[in-house]
Motif scaffolding. Structure first.
Motif, PDB file in Angstrom:
ATOM      1  N   VAL A 162       0.735  -1.216   0.027  1.00 22.37           N
ATOM      2  CA  VAL A 162      -0.073   0.018  -0.172  1.00 22.37           C
ATOM      3  C   VAL A 162       0.784   1.227  -0.046  1.00 22.37           C
ATOM      4  CG1 VAL A 162      -1.676   1.416   1.379  1.00 22.37           C
ATOM      5  CG2 VAL A 162      -1.841  -1.058   1.092  1.00 22.37           C
ATOM      6  N   VAL A 163       0.530   1.810  -0.980  1.00 24.54           N
ATOM      7  CA  VAL A 163       1.298   3.451  -1.135  1.00 24.54           C
ATOM      8  C   VAL A 163       0.221   4.621  -0.753  1.00 24.54           C
ATOM      9  CG1 VAL A 163       2.601   5.255  -2.428  1.00 24.54           C
ATOM     10  CG2 VAL A 163       3.015   2.757  -2.476  1.00 24.54           C
ATOM     11  N   ALA A 164       0.433   5.590   0.163  1.00 28.44           N
ATOM     12  CA  ALA A 164      -0.520   6.581   0.604  1.00 28.44           C
ATOM     13  C   ALA A 164       0.097   7.695  -0.084  1.00 28.44           C
ATOM     14  CB  ALA A 164      -0.602   6.575   1.928  1.00 28.44           C
ATOM     15  N   HIS A 165      -0.857   8.603  -0.731  1.00 30.11           N
ATOM     16  CA  HIS A 165      -0.605   9.986  -1.103  1.00 30.11           C
ATOM     17  C   HIS A 165      -1.180  11.027  -0.365  1.00 30.11           C
ATOM     18  CE1 HIS A 165       1.244   9.376  -5.424  1.00 30.11           C
ATOM     19  NE2 HIS A 165       0.744   8.255  -5.108  1.00 30.11           N
ATOM     20  N   PHE A 166      -0.551  11.420   0.737  1.00 34.59           N
ATOM     21  CA  PHE A 166      -1.151  12.532   1.582  1.00 34.59           C
ATOM     22  C   PHE A 166      -0.967  13.885   0.903  1.00 34.59           C
ATOM     23  CE2 PHE A 166      -0.375  10.166   5.916  1.00 34.59           C
ATOM     24  CZ  PHE A 166      -1.777   9.293   5.496  1.00 34.59           C
ATOM     25  N   LYS A 167      -1.778  14.613   0.531  1.00 32.24           N
ATOM     26  CA  LYS A 167      -1.468  16.101   0.138  1.00 32.24           C
ATOM     27  C   LYS A 167      -1.988  17.065   1.240  1.00 32.24           C
ATOM     28  CE  LYS A 167      -2.491  14.633  -4.670  1.00 32.24           C
ATOM     29  NZ  LYS A 167      -1.026  14.940  -5.227  1.00 32.24           N
ATOM     30  N   THR A 168      -2.541  16.690   2.057  1.00 33.26           N
ATOM     31  CA  THR A 168      -2.919  17.845   3.086  1.00 33.26           C
ATOM     32  C   THR A 168      -3.099  17.240   4.461  1.00 33.26           C
ATOM     33  OG1 THR A 168      -5.455  17.896   3.210  1.00 33.26           O
ATOM     34  CG2 THR A 168      -4.322  19.171   1.347  1.00 33.26           C
ATOM     35  N   MET A 169      -2.935  17.967   5.308  1.00 35.87           N
ATOM     36  CA  MET A 169      -3.508  17.493   6.847  1.00 35.87           C
ATOM     37  C   MET A 169      -4.611  18.469   7.305  1.00 35.87           C
ATOM     38  SD  MET A 169      -1.528  15.059   8.083  1.00 35.87           S
ATOM     39  CE  MET A 169      -2.073  14.152   6.946  1.00 35.87           C
ATOM     40  N   HIS A 170      -5.181  18.923   6.335  1.00 34.91           N
ATOM     41  CA  HIS A 170      -6.519  19.722   6.758  1.00 34.91           C
ATOM     42  C   HIS A 170      -7.551  19.276   8.025  1.00 34.91           C
ATOM     43  CE1 HIS A 170      -6.339  21.924   2.584  1.00 34.91           C
ATOM     44  NE2 HIS A 170      -5.362  22.512   3.226  1.00 34.91           N
ATOM     45  N   ALA A 171      -7.501  18.069   8.183  1.00 35.67           N
ATOM     46  CA  ALA A 171      -8.280  17.467   9.061  1.00 35.67           C
ATOM     47  C   ALA A 171      -7.957  18.153  10.486  1.00 35.67           C
ATOM     48  CB  ALA A 171      -8.513  16.058   9.054  1.00 35.67           C
TER      49      ALA A 171
ATOM     50  N   LEU B 240     -13.486  21.463   6.381  1.00 37.69           N
ATOM     51  CA  LEU B 240     -13.789  20.284   5.972  1.00 37.69           C
ATOM     52  C   LEU B 240     -15.372  19.882   6.529  1.00 37.69           C
ATOM     53  CD1 LEU B 240     -10.766  17.804   6.622  1.00 37.69           C
ATOM     54  CD2 LEU B 240     -11.594  18.885   4.156  1.00 37.69           C
ATOM     55  N   SER B 241     -16.212  19.238   5.935  1.00 34.11           N
ATOM     56  CA  SER B 241     -17.442  18.934   6.611  1.00 34.11           C
ATOM     57  C   SER B 241     -17.140  17.961   8.021  1.00 34.11           C
ATOM     58  CB  SER B 241     -18.179  18.168   5.634  1.00 34.11           C
ATOM     59  OG  SER B 241     -17.856  16.994   5.418  1.00 34.11           O
ATOM     60  N   GLY B 242     -18.102  17.899   8.526  1.00 34.51           N
ATOM     61  CA  GLY B 242     -17.845  17.154   9.848  1.00 34.51           C
ATOM     62  C   GLY B 242     -17.812  15.828   9.641  1.00 34.51           C
ATOM     63  N   ALA B 243     -18.059  15.100   8.812  1.00 34.41           N
ATOM     64  CA  ALA B 243     -18.379  13.539   8.488  1.00 34.41           C
ATOM     65  C   ALA B 243     -16.950  13.423   7.785  1.00 34.41           C
ATOM     66  CB  ALA B 243     -19.307  13.094   7.552  1.00 34.41           C
TER      67      ALA B 243
ATOM     68  N   ARG C 286     -14.210  15.291   8.054  1.00 36.21           N
ATOM     69  CA  ARG C 286     -13.023  15.601   9.142  1.00 36.21           C
ATOM     70  C   ARG C 286     -13.048  14.317   9.994  1.00 36.21           C
ATOM     71  NH1 ARG C 286     -14.930  20.035  10.621  1.00 36.21           N
ATOM     72  NH2 ARG C 286     -16.254  19.202  12.624  1.00 36.21           N
ATOM     73  N   LEU C 287     -14.059  13.758  10.271  1.00 40.98           N
ATOM     74  CA  LEU C 287     -14.062  12.477  11.312  1.00 40.98           C
ATOM     75  C   LEU C 287     -13.514  11.370  10.668  1.00 40.98           C
ATOM     76  CD1 LEU C 287     -14.870  10.973  13.896  1.00 40.98           C
ATOM     77  CD2 LEU C 287     -17.159  10.591  12.737  1.00 40.98           C
ATOM     78  N   TYR C 288     -13.819  11.141   9.191  1.00 41.38           N
ATOM     79  CA  TYR C 288     -13.144  10.066   8.574  1.00 41.38           C
ATOM     80  C   TYR C 288     -11.831  10.256   8.467  1.00 41.38           C
ATOM     81  CZ  TYR C 288     -12.627   6.699   4.614  1.00 41.38           C
ATOM     82  OH  TYR C 288     -12.290   5.498   4.212  1.00 41.38           O
ATOM     83  N   ARG C 289     -11.184  11.379   8.115  1.00 40.18           N
ATOM     84  CA  ARG C 289     -10.066  11.360   7.747  1.00 40.18           C
ATOM     85  C   ARG C 289      -9.086  11.378   9.109  1.00 40.18           C
ATOM     86  NH1 ARG C 289      -9.155  16.325   3.135  1.00 40.18           N
ATOM     87  NH2 ARG C 289     -10.470  15.059   1.477  1.00 40.18           N
ATOM     88  N   THR C 290      -9.753  11.939  10.373  1.00 43.34           N
ATOM     89  CA  THR C 290      -8.853  11.973  11.689  1.00 43.34           C
ATOM     90  C   THR C 290      -8.646  10.577  11.992  1.00 43.34           C
ATOM     91  OG1 THR C 290     -11.105  12.400  12.821  1.00 43.34           O
ATOM     92  CG2 THR C 290      -9.449  14.250  12.325  1.00 43.34           C
TER      93      THR C 290
ATOM     94  N   LEU D 267       0.563  12.675  13.262  1.00 45.76           N
ATOM     95  CA  LEU D 267       0.487  11.287  13.221  1.00 45.76           C
ATOM     96  C   LEU D 267       1.741  10.675  13.833  1.00 45.76           C
ATOM     97  CD1 LEU D 267      -0.904  10.973   9.179  1.00 45.76           C
ATOM     98  CD2 LEU D 267      -2.244  11.118  11.573  1.00 45.76           C
ATOM     99  N   ASP D 268       1.394   9.226  14.412  1.00 45.65           N
ATOM    100  CA  ASP D 268       2.373   8.439  14.878  1.00 45.65           C
ATOM    101  C   ASP D 268       2.906   7.583  13.653  1.00 45.65           C
ATOM    102  OD1 ASP D 268       4.213   7.056  16.335  1.00 45.65           O
ATOM    103  OD2 ASP D 268       2.732   5.692  17.250  1.00 45.65           O
ATOM    104  N   VAL D 269       4.120   8.056  13.076  1.00 48.67           N
ATOM    105  CA  VAL D 269       4.467   7.398  11.733  1.00 48.67           C
ATOM    106  C   VAL D 269       6.023   7.366  11.631  1.00 48.67           C
ATOM    107  CG1 VAL D 269       4.475   9.908  10.517  1.00 48.67           C
ATOM    108  CG2 VAL D 269       4.325   7.641   9.378  1.00 48.67           C
ATOM    109  N   ASP D 270       6.317   6.230  11.083  1.00 47.65           N
ATOM    110  CA  ASP D 270       7.967   5.952  10.793  1.00 47.65           C
ATOM    111  C   ASP D 270       8.223   7.060   9.988  1.00 47.65           C
ATOM    112  OD1 ASP D 270      10.291   5.063  10.547  1.00 47.65           O
ATOM    113  OD2 ASP D 270       9.957   2.960  10.076  1.00 47.65           O
TER     114      ASP D 270
END
Length: 381
Positions: free
Chosen positions: A107-116, A123-126, A128-132, A160-163
């Motif tokens: 799996v490769v993730a593409h993170f473009k923002t941390m707006h959440a 962001l809408s509430g839903a 924002r919740l999904y992304r957090t 985020l707790d990320v390596d």
């Protein structure tokens, strides 16, 4: 190696910057595929028409919904992807948020923002919740995470707790076939005919979200107007936050500059080219960006740029823009006047800076990440 790219997060009726990104990246990556490598695009029946004419090596995996049905799209990503992708023999899954059940060996993730986390009100509430919830899971599940700036790296590591070893910095790019210098007078004539834009002007291009700080620009424009030799302000972008867009118009009235502002609304991305070519200065005073692609698009068209001295914007501008404190309208006003004064030098520096960013380079480095995680996974078997 068979790579699946998740394109379901786009709404066919309202294509986003992500759509522009992938329609430039996919042909470039396809042209570099080696024997035995394929790209499979996750699309819905409605969004499939937005992705036609790609080279050989690109095929589709059709899902029921894309972002025109956001909740159902999310459900299908979580439930259907872990079943469908193994059936298609997918080796690498490229996505924004990973399903809870792993859908592919890599799996490769593409993170473009941390707006959440940084601008949650955008962001809408839903969403924002999904992304957090989804971002921390994805950071743990991904074999690699592609980011587009050092500024975003610092935000990812903060929230985020990320390596850190998972992070791969790959800047975005400019489509130089679209964004290039042209005749300013011809561009101005087209803008007059299509949008009623008259005379010389300062330009703002962005969706109207509060963090984009168009209100700060309006205050700066009001402060600088006596020294701008009759220049107007042209605002290009959809008012996605309708309450904020209404407040902007009220602000312009209260400051006595409403008659000097042209509200264009949203235009197709390629339609911004004439605005960049005709403008005297492009101002991008955002409070938070993880890259700030419009900075480079303006530069590529030969437009002097003013942008913020925070977040990723100085990094993207690379010394080819005038920087201002986005919290201080007087700082923005001073920067606009400075950019008008040194316009030609800024044009030259901006063109050189924008030329450093190409989609082919971005695509090459992205494909290398896919190959890397695939090779690592095979080596563990």
């Amino acid at each position: 190696m068979r790579v699946a790219i998740n394109l379901l997060t786009d709404d066919p009726a309202n294509p986003s910057g992500a759509h522009w990104f992938w329609t430039r990246m996919i042909p470039e990556m396809a042209s570099m595929l080696s024997e035995g490598e394929e790209l499979r695009l996750l699309v819905s029946r409605r969004s499939k028409v937005m992705h036609q004419g790609y080279p050989p090596g690109v095929r589709f995996i059709t899902f029921p919904w894309s972002n025109e049905r956001r909740n159902l799209r999310t459900l299908s990503e979580q439930v259907y992807a872990p079943v469908r992708l193994p059936l298609a023999g997918i080796d690498v899954f490229s996505t924004l948020i990973a399903p809870l059940v792993r859908p592919a060996p890599s799996v490769v993730a593409h993170f473009k923002t941390m707006h959440a986390f940084t601008t949650p009100d955008a962001l809408s509430g839903a969403t924002r919740l999904y992304r957090t919830i989804g971002y921390p899971h994805t950071a743990a599940a991904a074999d690699a995470i592609i980011i587009n700036s050092e500024s975003l790296r610092s935000e990812v590591l903060k929230f985020l707790d990320v390596d850190p070893a998972k992070l791969r910095l790959i800047p975005e790019a400019v489509d130089h076939d679209v964004f290039r210098p042209g005749d300013p007078q011809e561009a101005a004539r087209r803008l007059h005919d299509r949008y009623g834009v008259n005379g010389r002007f300062v330009l703002f291009v962005s969706s109207l979200w509060p963090y984009k700080n168009c209100d700060g620009l309006i205050r700066a424009f009001a402060a600088a107007r006596r020294d701008l030799d009759g220049r107007g302000l042209v605002v290009v972008g959809p008012g996605r936050d309708t309450a904020y867009a209404a407040r902007l118009r009220s602000l312009a009235e209260s400051l006595g500059v409403a008659d000097r502002i042209t509200w264009v609304g949203g235009v197709p991305l390629e339609g911004t080219v004439d605005f960049y070519r005709a403008a005297d200065v492009f101002v991008y005073p955002s409070h938070n960006e993880t890259f700030g692609l419009p900075i480079l698009e303006a530069m590529a068209c030969g437009c002097p740029v003013v942008t913020s001295d925070c977040s990723a914007m100085p990094e993207t501008a690379g010394g080819a823009a005038v920087l201002a404190d986005p919290r201080d309208p007087d700082s923005i006003a001073s920067a606009i006047l400075g950019a008008v004064e040194e316009g030609e030098a800024l044009r030259e520096r901006g063109l050189q800076r924008a030329g450093e960013f190409t989609w082919r380079h971005t695509a090459k480095r992205t494909l290398e990440v896919y190959r890397e995680v695939h090779a690592n996974r095979r080596g563990q078997q």
